[in-house]
Design a protein around this motif. Structure first.
Motif, short mmCIF file in Angstrom:
data_model
loop_
_atom_site.label_atom_id
_atom_site.label_comp_id
_atom_site.label_asym_id
_atom_site.label_seq_id
_atom_site.Cartn_x
_atom_site.Cartn_y
_atom_site.Cartn_z
N PHE A 35 -18.28 9.68 91.94
CA PHE A 35 -18.33 10.97 90.99
C PHE A 35 -19.38 11.87 91.39
O PHE A 35 -19.18 13.26 91.43
N ASP A 36 -20.56 11.35 91.75
CA ASP A 36 -21.70 12.18 91.99
C ASP A 36 -21.08 12.93 93.53
O ASP A 36 -21.67 14.15 93.37
N ILE A 37 -20.47 12.57 94.12
CA ILE A 37 -20.14 13.09 95.53
C ILE A 37 -19.26 14.33 95.11
O ILE A 37 -19.36 15.40 95.54
N SER A 42 -18.66 20.22 93.96
CA SER A 42 -18.47 21.21 93.11
C SER A 42 -19.61 22.36 92.74
O SER A 42 -19.45 23.30 92.60
N ASN A 43 -20.58 21.71 92.72
CA ASN A 43 -21.91 22.42 92.16
C ASN A 43 -22.38 23.04 93.40
O ASN A 43 -23.08 24.00 93.06
N ASP A 95 -6.82 19.40 94.44
CA ASP A 95 -6.33 19.45 93.25
C ASP A 95 -6.45 18.47 92.22
O ASP A 95 -6.56 18.38 90.84
N LYS A 96 -6.03 17.22 92.93
CA LYS A 96 -6.28 15.97 92.20
C LYS A 96 -7.53 15.67 91.66
O LYS A 96 -7.70 14.76 90.51
N ALA A 97 -8.64 16.15 92.29
CA ALA A 97 -9.95 15.85 91.83
C ALA A 97 -10.26 17.07 90.37
O ALA A 97 -11.40 16.83 89.99
N LEU A 101 -13.50 17.20 87.98
CA LEU A 101 -14.63 18.21 88.05
C LEU A 101 -14.66 18.97 86.64
O LEU A 101 -15.63 19.24 86.44
N GLU A 102 -13.46 19.11 86.14
CA GLU A 102 -13.79 19.91 84.74
C GLU A 102 -14.29 19.14 83.74
O GLU A 102 -15.06 19.49 82.86
#
Length: 147
Positions: A35-37, A42-43, A95-97, A101-102
């Motif tokens: 999750f952190d990766i 994303s960030n 797209d699966k991620a 991410l949202e």
């Protein structure tokens, strides 16, 4: 404030963040490191390599590599060669991620606002300034930046 208080403070923040992440981790059946990766990528769209993740998140390179391999296998990440530097590999969220991410971005916003709840605008501005100074000093000690 002393070093013990500062270290305890950061441990409490990390622990609170871990607790607030649990529903997303359970929902998507991913580890906190994975999750952190994803959230890091994303960030920080300008930082997209496993080395940058390892350096910035202070996660051992082999651990990052294991999680990246799993995220690629599970369809959350793609690897792409970086034009002009064949040694670099760009990690791209698929797209699966996007649902992770949202939800992760919303969670991070809620977490931030819950951490600063009760601070005035001036106190928040002072905190930002203090945080920037502490971060700069930590970077100097850690060796990431030169004075």
């Amino acid at each position: 404030m002393n070093i013990s208080t500062l270290l305890s403070f950061t441990t409490k923040i990390e622990g609170a963040y871990e607790v607030i992440c649990q529903p997303i981790l359970s929902e998507f059946e991913i580890s906190k490191t994975s999750f952190d990766i994803l959230m890091f990528l994303s960030n920080h769209p300008d930082r997209y390599t496993a080395k940058e993740i390892s350096d910035m998140k202070n996660i051992k390179a082999n651990v990052v590599s294991l999680h990246v391999d799993k995220l690629v296998r599970d369809g959350y990440l793609l690897r792409q060669s970086v034009e002009g530097d064949r040694r670099k590999v760009r990690l791209i969220c698929t797209d699966k991620a996007q649902p992770i991410l949202e939800k992760g971005s919303a969670l991070q916003r809620r977490f931030f606002f819950s951490m600063v709840e009760g601070l005035t605008e001036q106190e928040l501005e002072d905190f930002r300034h203090c945080f920037q100074v502490i971060e700069k000093n930590a970077d100097l000690i850690y060796g990431r930046k030169k004075p």
